[in-house]
Design a protein around this motif. Structure first.
Motif: not given
Length: 99
Positions: A1-30
């Protein structure tokens, strides 16, 4: 992600724990650095997204869990409510454009 002025940047990482198609997605957002290394000092969130049929459409229910009230307060103080609101609004706009 980035602020509108581009001065602040942030990153994230998702680790998927469970995907039950088409019912549910579970993940940890870091929080992470640019290379995907998890920022251990930052709170992680467990996200459960459930998809349900409702009146011929799809209802998405997203639940976020933090491991302590303190970690929840930390991300609220960082602006998570505004951030997720912008994310959902952008998704709604995108889906509207698909019609």
């Amino acid at each position: 992600m980035q602020s509108p002025d581009g001065k602040i940047k942030s990153w994230g990482k998702a680790v998927f724990q469970e995907i039950v198609e088409p019912e549910q997605i579970v993940y940890v957002d870091y929080f992470s650095d640019e290379e995907g290394n998890i920022a251990e000092e930052m709170p992680a969130a467990q996200i459960t997204m459930t998809f349900k049929e409702k009146e011929g459409k799809t209802l998405l229910v997203s639940r976020t869990h933090y491991d302590s009230p303190e970690n929840l307060k930390k991300v609220i103080d960082m602006g998570v409510i505004a951030g997720i609101t912008q994310t959902w609004n952008r998704l709604a706009q995108f889906l509207g454009e698909l019609k």
